[in-house]
Design a protein around this motif. Structure first.
Motif, PDB file in Angstrom:
ATOM      1  N   VAL A  95       0.835  -1.204   0.000  1.00 51.79           N
ATOM      2  CA  VAL A  95       0.000   0.000   0.000  1.00 51.79           C
ATOM      3  C   VAL A  95       0.874   1.259   0.000  1.00 51.79           C
ATOM      4  CG1 VAL A  95      -1.654   1.299   1.378  1.00 51.79           C
ATOM      5  CG2 VAL A  95      -1.964  -1.136   1.075  1.00 51.79           C
ATOM      6  N   SER A  96       1.991   1.209   0.727  1.00 45.17           N
ATOM      7  CA  SER A  96       2.873   2.376   0.789  1.00 45.17           C
ATOM      8  C   SER A  96       3.796   2.467  -0.417  1.00 45.17           C
ATOM      9  CB  SER A  96       3.735   2.338   2.051  1.00 45.17           C
ATOM     10  OG  SER A  96       3.072   1.733   3.107  1.00 45.17           O
ATOM     11  N   ARG A  97       3.639   1.545  -1.364  1.00 45.30           N
ATOM     12  CA  ARG A  97       4.430   1.517  -2.600  1.00 45.30           C
ATOM     13  C   ARG A  97       5.932   1.422  -2.322  1.00 45.30           C
ATOM     14  NH1 ARG A  97       1.391   5.398  -6.886  1.00 45.30           N
ATOM     15  NH2 ARG A  97      -0.705   4.712  -6.438  1.00 45.30           N
ATOM     16  N   ILE A  98       6.269   0.587  -1.346  1.00 46.50           N
ATOM     17  CA  ILE A  98       7.694   0.348  -1.067  1.00 46.50           C
ATOM     18  C   ILE A  98       8.152  -0.736  -2.034  1.00 46.50           C
ATOM     19  CG2 ILE A  98       9.374  -0.357   0.661  1.00 46.50           C
ATOM     20  CD1 ILE A  98       7.317   0.586   2.786  1.00 46.50           C
ATOM     21  N   GLN A  99       9.294  -0.514  -2.694  1.00 41.61           N
ATOM     22  CA  GLN A  99       9.798  -1.485  -3.665  1.00 41.61           C
ATOM     23  C   GLN A  99      10.434  -2.665  -2.947  1.00 41.61           C
ATOM     24  OE1 GLN A  99      10.238  -1.591  -7.197  1.00 41.61           O
ATOM     25  NE2 GLN A  99       8.640  -0.030  -7.345  1.00 41.61           N
ATOM     26  N   TYR A 100      10.008  -3.877  -3.325  1.00 42.68           N
ATOM     27  CA  TYR A 100      10.755  -5.050  -2.855  1.00 42.68           C
ATOM     28  C   TYR A 100      10.755  -6.100  -3.953  1.00 42.68           C
ATOM     29  CZ  TYR A 100       6.235  -7.102  -1.387  1.00 42.68           C
ATOM     30  OH  TYR A 100       4.976  -7.600  -1.337  1.00 42.68           O
ATOM     31  N   PRO A 101      11.733  -7.027  -3.953  1.00 38.00           N
ATOM     32  CA  PRO A 101      11.881  -7.939  -5.083  1.00 38.00           C
ATOM     33  C   PRO A 101      10.653  -8.814  -5.283  1.00 38.00           C
ATOM     34  CG  PRO A 101      13.764  -8.084  -3.615  1.00 38.00           C
ATOM     35  CD  PRO A 101      12.762  -7.249  -2.934  1.00 38.00           C
ATOM     36  N   PRO A 102      10.302  -9.096  -6.536  1.00 37.18           N
ATOM     37  CA  PRO A 102       9.126  -9.943  -6.801  1.00 37.18           C
ATOM     38  C   PRO A 102       9.425 -11.432  -6.675  1.00 37.18           C
ATOM     39  CG  PRO A 102      10.085  -9.211  -8.849  1.00 37.18           C
ATOM     40  CD  PRO A 102      10.942  -8.645  -7.775  1.00 37.18           C
ATOM     41  N   THR A 103      10.519 -11.784  -5.990  1.00 45.10           N
ATOM     42  CA  THR A 103      10.905 -13.185  -5.859  1.00 45.10           C
ATOM     43  C   THR A 103      10.095 -13.912  -4.806  1.00 45.10           C
ATOM     44  OG1 THR A 103      12.560 -12.447  -4.312  1.00 45.10           O
ATOM     45  CG2 THR A 103      13.295 -12.851  -6.557  1.00 45.10           C
ATOM     46  N   VAL A 104       9.386 -13.177  -3.990  1.00 44.89           N
ATOM     47  CA  VAL A 104       8.781 -13.777  -2.804  1.00 44.89           C
ATOM     48  C   VAL A 104       7.359 -14.272  -3.097  1.00 44.89           C
ATOM     49  CG1 VAL A 104       8.000 -11.555  -1.888  1.00 44.89           C
ATOM     50  CG2 VAL A 104       8.406 -13.439  -0.331  1.00 44.89           C
ATOM     51  N   ARG A 105       7.079 -15.499  -2.637  1.00 45.80           N
ATOM     52  CA  ARG A 105       5.727 -16.073  -2.733  1.00 45.80           C
ATOM     53  C   ARG A 105       5.202 -16.222  -1.315  1.00 45.80           C
ATOM     54  NH1 ARG A 105       8.986 -16.234  -7.178  1.00 45.80           N
ATOM     55  NH2 ARG A 105       8.178 -17.507  -8.874  1.00 45.80           N
ATOM     56  N   VAL A 106       4.107 -15.538  -1.053  1.00 42.12           N
ATOM     57  CA  VAL A 106       3.632 -15.476   0.332  1.00 42.12           C
ATOM     58  C   VAL A 106       2.622 -16.578   0.604  1.00 42.12           C
ATOM     59  CG1 VAL A 106       2.383 -14.078   1.987  1.00 42.12           C
ATOM     60  CG2 VAL A 106       4.045 -13.017   0.493  1.00 42.12           C
ATOM     61  N   ILE A 107       2.820 -17.277   1.734  1.00 43.49           N
ATOM     62  CA  ILE A 107       1.812 -18.208   2.232  1.00 43.49           C
ATOM     63  C   ILE A 107       1.373 -17.677   3.595  1.00 43.49           C
ATOM     64  CG2 ILE A 107       1.357 -20.544   3.044  1.00 43.49           C
ATOM     65  CD1 ILE A 107       3.401 -21.527   0.998  1.00 43.49           C
ATOM     66  N   ARG A 108       0.077 -17.450   3.719  1.00 40.61           N
ATOM     67  CA  ARG A 108      -0.415 -16.893   4.972  1.00 40.61           C
ATOM     68  C   ARG A 108      -0.753 -18.013   5.942  1.00 40.61           C
ATOM     69  NH1 ARG A 108      -6.015 -13.817   5.805  1.00 40.61           N
ATOM     70  NH2 ARG A 108      -6.625 -15.636   4.622  1.00 40.61           N
ATOM     71  N   VAL A 109      -0.200 -17.952   7.135  1.00 42.78           N
ATOM     72  CA  VAL A 109      -0.572 -18.896   8.196  1.00 42.78           C
ATOM     73  C   VAL A 109      -1.170 -18.077   9.332  1.00 42.78           C
ATOM     74  CG1 VAL A 109       1.097 -20.695   7.650  1.00 42.78           C
ATOM     75  CG2 VAL A 109       1.790 -18.839   9.127  1.00 42.78           C
ATOM     76  N   MET A 110      -1.969 -18.720  10.156  1.00 43.68           N
ATOM     77  CA  MET A 110      -2.646 -17.931  11.191  1.00 43.68           C
ATOM     78  C   MET A 110      -1.672 -17.452  12.263  1.00 43.68           C
ATOM     79  SD  MET A 110      -5.518 -17.422  10.155  1.00 43.68           S
ATOM     80  CE  MET A 110      -6.500 -16.714  11.446  1.00 43.68           C
ATOM     81  N   CYS A 111      -0.597 -18.217  12.472  1.00 46.39           N
ATOM     82  CA  CYS A 111       0.352 -17.839  13.521  1.00 46.39           C
ATOM     83  C   CYS A 111       1.634 -18.605  13.235  1.00 46.39           C
ATOM     84  CB  CYS A 111      -0.207 -18.227  14.889  1.00 46.39           C
ATOM     85  SG  CYS A 111       0.882 -17.853  16.261  1.00 46.39           S
ATOM     86  N   THR A 112       2.795 -18.068  13.622  1.00 45.59           N
ATOM     87  CA  THR A 112       4.023 -18.845  13.432  1.00 45.59           C
ATOM     88  C   THR A 112       4.005 -20.094  14.296  1.00 45.59           C
ATOM     89  OG1 THR A 112       4.989 -17.269  14.944  1.00 45.59           O
ATOM     90  CG2 THR A 112       5.678 -17.123  12.649  1.00 45.59           C
ATOM     91  N   GLY A 113       3.242 -20.059  15.380  1.00 42.63           N
ATOM     92  CA  GLY A 113       3.121 -21.233  16.232  1.00 42.63           C
ATOM     93  C   GLY A 113       2.375 -22.364  15.556  1.00 42.63           C
TER      94      GLY A 113
ATOM     95  N   ASP B  16       3.648  -9.620  21.286  1.00 42.15           N
ATOM     96  CA  ASP B  16       2.590  -9.023  20.479  1.00 42.15           C
ATOM     97  C   ASP B  16       1.676 -10.050  19.826  1.00 42.15           C
ATOM     98  OD1 ASP B  16       3.688  -6.651  21.088  1.00 42.15           O
ATOM     99  OD2 ASP B  16       4.564  -6.218  19.124  1.00 42.15           O
ATOM    100  N   CYS B  17       1.921 -11.333  20.066  1.00 42.89           N
ATOM    101  CA  CYS B  17       1.189 -12.381  19.363  1.00 42.89           C
ATOM    102  C   CYS B  17      -0.316 -12.273  19.631  1.00 42.89           C
ATOM    103  CB  CYS B  17       1.705 -13.750  19.798  1.00 42.89           C
ATOM    104  SG  CYS B  17       0.909 -15.120  18.954  1.00 42.89           S
ATOM    105  N   HIS B  18      -1.091 -12.432  18.560  1.00 41.86           N
ATOM    106  CA  HIS B  18      -2.546 -12.410  18.681  1.00 41.86           C
ATOM    107  C   HIS B  18      -3.027 -13.534  19.585  1.00 41.86           C
ATOM    108  CE1 HIS B  18      -6.600 -11.467  17.263  1.00 41.86           C
ATOM    109  NE2 HIS B  18      -6.814 -12.762  17.183  1.00 41.86           N
ATOM    110  N   TYR B  19      -2.294 -14.645  19.546  1.00 42.40           N
ATOM    111  CA  TYR B  19      -2.653 -15.791  20.384  1.00 42.40           C
ATOM    112  C   TYR B  19      -1.772 -15.837  21.635  1.00 42.40           C
ATOM    113  CZ  TYR B  19      -4.833 -16.862  15.971  1.00 42.40           C
ATOM    114  OH  TYR B  19      -5.561 -16.770  14.826  1.00 42.40           O
TER     115      TYR B  19
END
Lengths: 150, 347
Positions: free
Chosen positions: A38-56, A83-86
């Motif tokens: 949203v802030s239009r910060i440039q970062y490499p397009p190499t990353v594929r994001v997988i959303r998990v509910m928590c790192t735990g 800061d964890c939501h859980y």
């Protein structure tokens, strides 16, 4: 015909770009990545994001499976401790991944390919920085062939 | 207590019905190894033996008892099983108690303080090299060494105990059982092995270059035939359905063409082998008691203990935790401290 073959040739000549799988926690890091966009910060397009509910929620076998399926780098990002939501999910994850990181190093698998970081929902810039750093590291190493499946 | 004393006590317990069965060791056909004895008959208990040949970890059989499927309407016999435990085995019992897999009333623990057991493979190969009579019945192995009984009662020493002692016992830090109901004989003195000595081999490997490490481990893992011997003999691998040895399941709905994911494929190739061993090491983090059974069961001699000792060392150095010492505390990876070290976290 000639045009098509030319296009195909150009496609195969493409320079190698690393594939990075990023496991981002729903409440902090995913929102952080969103903020970076949203802030239009440039970062490499190499990353594929997988959303998990928590790192735990992450099993260490997710990381191993990603490497097996041809990921060149794996990023695990979650909320800052406290800061964890859980409440405590990331604290369990921290213990788990401290052991996995040691194991990866012990087996001689390139340690630089695995990265864990804390990215909060307000740190869009930090997410871009983290991804850029991991991409640079992986680019230096080249394609990952140690764990890749035939 | 003495050997005979403990046997008569077990017989009394069996006769009065206070225990349902006895798991111990008896002399078999292999002179380098006492085979497991699993019985509920009084006559068989008399064959039980306790010596430096008590190699196997019998806690596995207690777990197997829970896995037996019972006919409908029948309930499990809830009386305890009497099981012989060495120092390492007793720690495995503690881990099972910690994880609420068994209750303390499910087992009657016969502790066997030990100064180390032998490595059957090493003893056998030394015997082949050095024996003169070629008669495997004429061997006596005690904690003084391996002897051959020649003519009459004369004995020839074939090997010192150090030569045939199991590798895991040389770096053992808990010679006496940490949890028991009865002891076979008096407690022995601990060997006073320091942490430095225990983790020396791991430290040496850690100093190698990453390329050399990878070369070493890829050699070892490419030998693996995925027989699951290490998993099947492990006293701590009690899962009904193992995620490391799971077939791909077809999706339940007929119009779904995908296969359900299995996290580790069963197919034997190098990539899957490394994934299997990494996952197993992670599953044993903070739980492995270093009983050495996986390495003994391995048909291709993968140095599994080295891998698990590395994880054990990390756990000890980071969190000061040792597995199986106390059944009351929480397992190390099932708890946390807000001030845990996080030098590996970047950014």
């Amino acid at each position: 015909m000639n045009v098509i073959t030319n296009v195909e040739e150009k496609a195969t000549e493409k320079v190698w770009e690393p594939k990075i799988i990023a496991f981002l926690c729903n409440w902090c890091s995913y929102a952080g990545a969103d903020l970076a966009g949203v802030s239009r910060i440039q970062y490499p397009p190499t990353v594929r994001v997988i959303r998990v509910m928590c790192t735990g929620r992450m099993n260490p076998s997710f990381v191993i499976k990603a490497f097996q399926n041809g990921a060149d780098g794996v990023l695990v990002a979650g909320c800052h401790p406290g800061d964890c939501h859980y409440i405590q999910g990331n604290l369990y994850a921290r213990r788990r991944y401290s052991i996995l990181a040691g194991l990866i190093e012990f087996l001689g698998i390139e340690r630089e390919r695995f990265m864990m970081s804390w990215v909060s929902a307000s740190e869009g810039g930090k997410f871009a920085k983290v991804v850029t750093e991991l991409t640079d590291r992986v680019k230096k190493l080249g394609p990952q062939n140690q764990l890749r499946r035939p | 207590m003495s050997k005979e004393g403990i046997k008569s006590e077990i017989i009394d317990l069996l006769k009065s019905g206070k225990i349902k069965s006895f798991v111990g060791y008896e002399k078999g056909t292999n002179p380098f190894f006492l085979r497991p004895l699993i019985t509920s008959s009084v006559e068989e208990v008399k064959k039980a033996d306790f010596s430096v040949l008590c190699v196997s970890n019998l806690v596995r059989y207690v777990i197997d008892d829970f896995k037996i499927a019972l006919p409908r309407g029948k309930t499990r016999d809830s009386r305890p099983i009497a099981v012989v435990v060495k120092g390492c085995d007793s720690r495995a019992v503690n881990v099972l108690l910690q994880e609420h897999i068994i209750k303390r009333s499910d087992v009657f623990l016969i502790g066997m303080p030990c100064n180390g057991v032998i490595d059957p493979k090493a003893a056998e190969s030394l015997w082949y090299e050095r024996n003169k009579t070629h008669d495997p019945t004429k061997i006596r192995i005690s904690n003084e060494g391996m002897f051959e009984i020649a003519d009459g009662k004369e004995e020839i020493k074939l090997a010192d105990f150090d030569e045939i002692e199991s590798e895991k016992c040389k770096v053992c830090m808990h010679n006496n059982p940490v949890i028991y109901d009865e002891l076979v004989w008096d407690k022995v003195d601990d060997k006073k092995v320091t942490r430095g000595e225990r983790y020396k081999k791991v430290d040496d490997y850690e100093k190698l270059d990453p390329e050399k490490k990878w070369l070493f481990w890829s050699d070892e893992f490419s030998k693996c035939i995925r027989c699951y011997g290490c998993k099947n003999i492990c006293p701590l691998c009690y899962c009904e359905e193992c995620t490391l040895a799971k077939d791909k399941e077809k999706a339940v709905l007929p119009n779904e063409k995908i296969w359900k994911t299995s996290w580790i494929d069963k197919e034997v190739n190098f990539s899957n082998n490394v994934a299997y061993h990494m996952n197993r090491a992670m599953h044993l983090a903070g739980r492995c008691v270093d009983c050495g059974e996986c390495e003994r069961a391995c048909p291709v001699d993968i140095p599994l203990r080295l891998l698990y000792t590395k994880v054990e060392k990390d756990i000890y150095e980071r969190y000061g935790y040792e597995s199986g010492m106390d059944s009351e505390v929480k397992p190390v990876l099932a708890t946390f401290d807000i001030n845990d070290k996080e030098e590996f976290i970047e950014g």
